[in-house]
Enzyme design. Structure first.
Site, PDB file in Angstrom:
ATOM      1  N   THR A 106       4.651   4.196   2.979  1.00 30.04           N
ATOM      2  CA  THR A 106       4.467   3.014   2.145  1.00 30.04           C
ATOM      3  C   THR A 106       4.493   1.810   3.073  1.00 30.04           C
ATOM      4  O   THR A 106       5.306   1.765   4.000  1.00 30.04           O
ATOM      5  CB  THR A 106       5.602   2.908   1.115  1.00 30.04           C
ATOM      6  OG1 THR A 106       5.618   4.117   0.360  1.00 30.04           O
ATOM      7  CG2 THR A 106       5.375   1.741   0.159  1.00 30.04           C
ATOM      8  N   VAL A 107       3.596   0.850   2.838  1.00 23.20           N
ATOM      9  CA  VAL A 107       3.580  -0.365   3.647  1.00 23.20           C
ATOM     10  C   VAL A 107       4.098  -1.512   2.784  1.00 23.20           C
ATOM     11  O   VAL A 107       3.660  -1.676   1.650  1.00 23.20           O
ATOM     12  CB  VAL A 107       2.161  -0.659   4.183  1.00 23.20           C
ATOM     13  CG1 VAL A 107       2.140  -1.952   4.970  1.00 23.20           C
ATOM     14  CG2 VAL A 107       1.669   0.503   5.050  1.00 23.20           C
ATOM     15  N   GLY A 155     -25.808 -18.202 -15.680  1.00 20.55           N
ATOM     16  CA  GLY A 155     -26.263 -19.593 -15.709  1.00 20.55           C
ATOM     17  C   GLY A 155     -27.769 -19.719 -15.835  1.00 20.55           C
ATOM     18  O   GLY A 155     -28.512 -18.829 -15.438  1.00 20.55           O
ATOM     19  N   ASP A 185      -8.967   8.265  13.597  1.00 23.50           N
ATOM     20  CA  ASP A 185      -9.026   7.886  12.179  1.00 23.50           C
ATOM     21  C   ASP A 185      -9.664   6.498  12.037  1.00 23.50           C
ATOM     22  O   ASP A 185      -9.191   5.663  11.284  1.00 23.50           O
ATOM     23  CB  ASP A 185      -7.607   7.919  11.593  1.00 23.50           C
ATOM     24  CG  ASP A 185      -7.593   8.068  10.072  1.00 23.50           C
ATOM     25  OD1 ASP A 185      -8.675   8.316   9.483  1.00 23.50           O
ATOM     26  OD2 ASP A 185      -6.513   7.939   9.473  1.00 23.50           O
ATOM     27  N   ALA A 223       0.863  -1.186   0.000  1.00 20.23           N
ATOM     28  CA  ALA A 223       0.000   0.000   0.000  1.00 20.23           C
ATOM     29  C   ALA A 223       0.891   1.224   0.000  1.00 20.23           C
ATOM     30  O   ALA A 223       1.889   1.269   0.718  1.00 20.23           O
ATOM     31  CB  ALA A 223      -0.905   0.008   1.225  1.00 20.23           C
ATOM     32  N   LYS A 255       5.789  -0.467   7.864  1.00 15.93           N
ATOM     33  CA  LYS A 255       5.310   0.856   7.483  1.00 15.93           C
ATOM     34  C   LYS A 255       6.490   1.810   7.510  1.00 15.93           C
ATOM     35  O   LYS A 255       7.137   1.979   8.539  1.00 15.93           O
ATOM     36  CB  LYS A 255       4.222   1.295   8.458  1.00 15.93           C
ATOM     37  CG  LYS A 255       3.568   2.622   8.107  1.00 15.93           C
ATOM     38  CD  LYS A 255       2.272   2.789   8.898  1.00 15.93           C
ATOM     39  CE  LYS A 255       1.685   4.169   8.731  1.00 15.93           C
ATOM     40  NZ  LYS A 255       0.354   4.280   9.370  1.00 15.93           N
ATOM     41  N   ASP A 295     -27.870 -10.125 -18.526  1.00 17.69           N
ATOM     42  CA  ASP A 295     -29.111  -9.528 -19.035  1.00 17.69           C
ATOM     43  C   ASP A 295     -29.976  -8.920 -17.942  1.00 17.69           C
ATOM     44  O   ASP A 295     -30.837  -8.095 -18.242  1.00 17.69           O
ATOM     45  CB  ASP A 295     -29.907 -10.568 -19.841  1.00 17.69           C
ATOM     46  CG  ASP A 295     -30.423 -11.690 -18.959  1.00 17.69           C
ATOM     47  OD1 ASP A 295     -29.724 -12.054 -17.990  1.00 17.69           O
ATOM     48  OD2 ASP A 295     -31.519 -12.207 -19.224  1.00 17.69           O
TER      49      ASP A 295
HETATM   50  N1  LIG Z   1       0.008  -5.273   9.599  1.00 17.34           N
HETATM   51  C1  LIG Z   1      -0.472  -5.253   8.358  1.00 17.34           C
HETATM   52  N2  LIG Z   1      -0.754  -6.396   7.726  1.00 17.34           N
HETATM   53  C2  LIG Z   1      -1.255  -6.371   6.464  1.00 17.34           C
HETATM   54  N3  LIG Z   1      -1.515  -5.252   5.767  1.00 17.34           N
HETATM   55  C3  LIG Z   1      -1.247  -4.066   6.347  1.00 17.34           C
HETATM   56  C4  LIG Z   1      -0.705  -4.001   7.664  1.00 17.34           C
HETATM   57  N4  LIG Z   1      -0.558  -2.711   7.983  1.00 17.34           N
HETATM   58  C5  LIG Z   1      -0.990  -2.003   6.913  1.00 17.34           C
HETATM   59  N5  LIG Z   1      -1.410  -2.801   5.921  1.00 17.34           N
HETATM   60  C6  LIG Z   1      -1.949  -2.374   4.618  1.00 17.34           C
HETATM   61  O1  LIG Z   1      -1.487  -1.065   4.326  1.00 17.34           O
HETATM   62  C7  LIG Z   1      -2.557  -0.132   4.287  1.00 17.34           C
HETATM   63  C8  LIG Z   1      -2.139   1.201   4.841  1.00 17.34           C
HETATM   64  O2  LIG Z   1      -1.771   1.062   6.212  1.00 17.34           O
HETATM   65  P1  LIG Z   1      -1.911   2.297   7.206  1.00 17.34           P
HETATM   66  O3  LIG Z   1      -3.309   2.780   7.226  1.00 17.34           O
HETATM   67  O4  LIG Z   1      -1.321   1.914   8.497  1.00 17.34           O
HETATM   68  O5  LIG Z   1      -0.954   3.318   6.441  1.00 17.34           O
HETATM   69  P2  LIG Z   1      -1.110   4.870   6.121  1.00 17.34           P
HETATM   70  O6  LIG Z   1       0.071   5.229   5.293  1.00 17.34           O
HETATM   71  O7  LIG Z   1      -1.329   5.594   7.376  1.00 17.34           O
HETATM   72  O8  LIG Z   1      -2.367   4.900   5.204  1.00 17.34           O
HETATM   73  P3  LIG Z   1      -3.407   6.103   5.000  1.00 17.34           P
HETATM   74  O9  LIG Z   1      -2.995   7.238   5.865  1.00 17.34           O
HETATM   75  O10 LIG Z   1      -3.336   6.368   3.522  1.00 17.34           O
HETATM   76  O11 LIG Z   1      -4.706   5.498   5.432  1.00 17.34           O
HETATM   77  C9  LIG Z   1      -3.672  -0.818   5.064  1.00 17.34           C
HETATM   78  O12 LIG Z   1      -4.951  -0.384   4.658  1.00 17.34           O
HETATM   79  C10 LIG Z   1      -3.453  -2.276   4.729  1.00 17.34           C
HETATM   80  O13 LIG Z   1      -4.038  -2.588   3.475  1.00 17.34           O
HETATM   81 MN   LIG Z   2      -2.895   7.125   8.000  1.00 13.75          MN
END
Ligand SMILES: Nc1ncnc2c1ncn2[C@@H]1O[C@H](COP(=O)(O)OP(=O)(O)OP(=O)(O)O)[C@@H](O)[C@H]1O
Ligand SMILES: [Mn+2]
Ligand SMILES: [Mn+2]
Length: 649
Positions: free
Chosen positions: A42-43, A419, A148, A36, A56, A590
């Site tokens: 970036t995660v 189907g 949040d 993400a 993260k 359809d």
């Molecule tokens: N521990 C985890 N395991 C799996 N996926 C994760 C994990 N932590 C984060 N993610 C993925 O990464 C995304 C973003 O994480 P997070 O919300 O902590 O980051 P952010 O950069 O603060 O995002 P934003 O502010 O855009 O919401 C999550 O919605 C999830 O899809």
């Molecule tokens: Mn966030």
């Protein structure tokens, strides 16, 4: 997992922990693919000491960002509760600042609901609500507000239990009193004021007092919790529901601005449509949600109250619903067992096995490598789908989406199957046809590959049926399931549509519908003549022309072995070159086209937020509203880039 090396602190010494390592030797971890990418971080999918973790990695461009990182880490070090995403390690020394979390396999709740189209049982909704309420109760007892809470920040593990994540905005309540709202909103970013980034995706979960720019309290988390649980219950993104009266604002459409939404939530008391009793939601739960989103924070329950009420509701639901699991009505009488087994064979698996990927496909050969010149126009794709049972009791539609097929960046395939006489053929085809298409793609042109994919799927399905009939000694001679099918294949700038039956695909080209398929129904004179010529009678019955003793309305399909070869699986193929004039492709069963014209479909998408899954859902909902009695499946593929602003507002 990884040893703690003393002194176990961040570079500044402000973050400490006795259990979580705060600096790591580079050899202990590896970042794999990003999963993400947000504007602030970036995660990554990653490994730490051999275990799968999510890392993260925040963007740290200013001193403020660094302070924020340390605040988030200090806070995370203190948290230990099953409903809170678990921090397992961190690295908080230059040049690397990273947070390592336990990995949660089933993505976040927003994706689960709206991308995977998960529809949870009431019991699953209550379980998630209860776990989440306990996590928030825990935070509030520590004096922390999350600020949040929304489905995108609720991560699901493999058992679909929730874990609250993203403490990027979380704060101690005592500190909040000093921070004026302006402070956390604008950290000197270019646009200033209420930064768009903070709003996007979050606005609809914000309590009226936040929208009015008052101070956030724990009751604002209660509001966001209420909105999120209702979304979980309905599967509807707040304010996009079309069942609302016209004046109840489908706010996320293009015509609404964030100011208008804010105004409506704050002064007109606008809220999402509450889940309906029909879906089996206990009325206690519905009234709890309503109290959570009360305009007055003081009237909202605390998480202590919420946990208590949810626990009570769950016990009640367990008592009511458990006995039905073993009720005699679900047990088959002896004679019925075999037939039941036959119909419940997993046709998806059968389909997958028949079209196993060949060795050619496993080697390094490329799909349609030499087709079409690279200098042509390149469409930019985004896609989404929505499928609903509608007013029917059973779902006999299926579909597949294969963007970037076989890792080819500019080859994409999508398909819908409708189907009839059961779901077997549609279920089988959804898995078999993509496999056959891919296998043919290494040797045939796109057109020939599509034709092969349709006819092979049909043959394999009918063979499978015969095999099972014999091996299971089922004497069910007159069970002849079938399905209609439409498939779209995009190879670089070329679009191919293959159709057999009455599903349909259209392009929006310069704002006008451009049909990519023709309906194969017995009321079409050419098709009727063809079928009769191949030896099957077509009769006028009740209201329309129908084929054979089975009285089928379609003249081409996969399956229907009582009507072969007249009711052929051979598709008609349409081919076109995409240009910048082509806005989007819509494919549907359809159930949609019965009540919406091509023009209706184009104009509905034009005034819907430009997010393909939302457009698909909106079309299907509109069709149900207009009285469609059939299953409805819609796939929308945008062919040009869509800006974030168009996608969100
Ligand atoms: N521990 C985890 N395991 C799996 N996926 C994760 C994990 N932590 C984060 N993610 C993925 O990464 C995304 C973003 O994480 P997070 O919300 O902590 O980051 P952010 O950069 O603060 O995002 P934003 O502010 O855009 O919401 C999550 O919605 C999830 O899809
Ligand atoms: Mn966030
Ligand atoms: Mn997030």
């Amino acid at each position: 997992m990884v040893e703690i090396v003393e002194p176990n602190t961040c570079v500044r010494g402000c973050c400490t922990s006795s259990t979580i390592p705060l600096h790591l030797p580079p050899s202990s971890y590896a970042l794999l693919a990003p999963i993400a990418r947000g504007s602030e971080s970036t995660v990554y999918d990653a490994r730490l000491g051999g275990a799968r973790v999510a890392v993260k990695k925040p963007v740290l461009s200013t001193a403020d960002d660094l302070d924020k990182f340390h605040r988030e880490l200090q806070l995370l070090c203190k948290l230990d509760q099953p409903g809170v995403a678990k921090l397992v390690a961190a690295h908080a020394r230059p040049p690397n600042y990273m947070l390592f979390f336990q990995f949660y396999e089933s993505r976040n709740l927003a994706e689960k609901l709206h991308v995977q189209e998960w529809s949870p049982s009431i019991y699953q909704v209550l379980t998630i609500a209860c776990d989440l309420a306990k996590a928030l109760q825990y935070l509030h007892n520590l004096g922390i507000v999350h600020r949040d809470v929304k489905p995108a920040n609720i991560l699901l593990d493999k058992d679909l239990r929730p874990h609250l994540a993203d403490f990027g905005l979380a704060m101690y309540k005592k500190d909040l009193k000093h921070v004026s709202v302006e402070n956390w909103k604008s950290s000197g970013k270019p646009t200033g004021g209420f930064h768009k980034r903070n709003m996007v995706g979050t606005l609809i979960y914000m309590a009226p007092e936040i929208l009015r720019k008052d101070i956030h309290t724990e009751k604002s988390d209660v509001y966001s919790f209420g909105i999120s649980i209702n979304e979980l219950l309905t599967g509807v993104v707040p304010y996009t529901d079309l069942r609302a009266e016209a004046q109840a604002h489908t706010v996320l459409e293009m015509s609404y601005t964030e100011q208008q939404l804010t105004a409506a939530v704050v002064s007109e008391g606008l809220r999402p449509i509450l889940a309906h009793h029909d879906i089996g939601a206990p009325s206690d739960l519905l009234s709890l949600i309503k109290r959570c989103w009360d305009p007055n924070p003081l009237h909202r329950p605390s998480f202590d109250d919420i946990v208590e009420e949810l626990t009570f509701i769950m016990e009640h639901v367990e008592k009511v619903s458990c006995p039905s699991l073993v009720s005699p009505s679900n047990q088959c009488q002896n004679g019925m067992m075999d037939l039941q087994y036959f119909k419940e064979l997993n046709w998806y698996d059968q389909g997958e096995q028949s079209a196993r990927i060949t060795n050619a496909a496993k080697s390094n050969m490329r799909l349609w490598a030499s087709s079409f010149n690279e200098s042509h126009y390149h469409p930019t794709l985004s896609w989404g789908s929505f499928a609903t049972c509608g007013r029917r009791e059973t779902m006999e539609d299926t579909h597949f989406m294969l963007p970037q097929m076989c890792n080819e960046n500019d080859v994409h395939a999508f398909g819908i199957f409708d189907g009839h006489r059961g779901a077997a053929a549609a279920e089988f085809s959804a898995r078999a046809l993509p496999g056959f298409l891919q296998n043919a793609g290494y040797t045939c042109s796109p057109t020939d590959a599509l034709i092969k994919a349709f006819t092979r799927t049909d043959e394999a399905f009918r063979d499978g049926l015969v095999l099972h009939r014999n091996s299971k000694r089922i004497i069910q001679k007159d069970w002849h399931p079938g399905c209609t099918a439409v498939a779209a294949l995009i190879v670089r700038n070329k679009l191919f549509v293959a159709n057999a039956g009455d599903c349909r695909a259209i392009l929006s080209r310069s704002g006008h519908p451009f049909p990519m398929s023709k309906d194969h129904v017995a009321s079409c004179a050419d098709e009727r003549t063809r079928v009769i010529k191949e030896g099957i009678k077509v009769k006028w019955l009740v209201d329309t022309w129908r084929v054979g003793p089975a009285a089928l309305q379609v003249t081409r399909s996969i399956g229907d072995d009582d009507l072969k070869p007249a009711v052929t699986a051979r598709p008609e193929i349409t081919e076109t070159s995409l240009t910048a004039d082509d806005e989007f492709l819509v494919m549907a069963s359809d159930g949609l086209w019965d009540v919406l014209s091509n023009e209706d479909v184009i104009s509905i998408i034009k005034d819907t937020v430009k997010e393909p899954a939302m457009c698909s859902k909106r079309l299907a909902t509109e069709a149900v509203e207009r009285g469609s009695k059939d299953n409805i499946t819609v796939i929308v593929v945008f062919l040009r880039p869509v800006s974030t602003a168009e996608r969100i507002y």
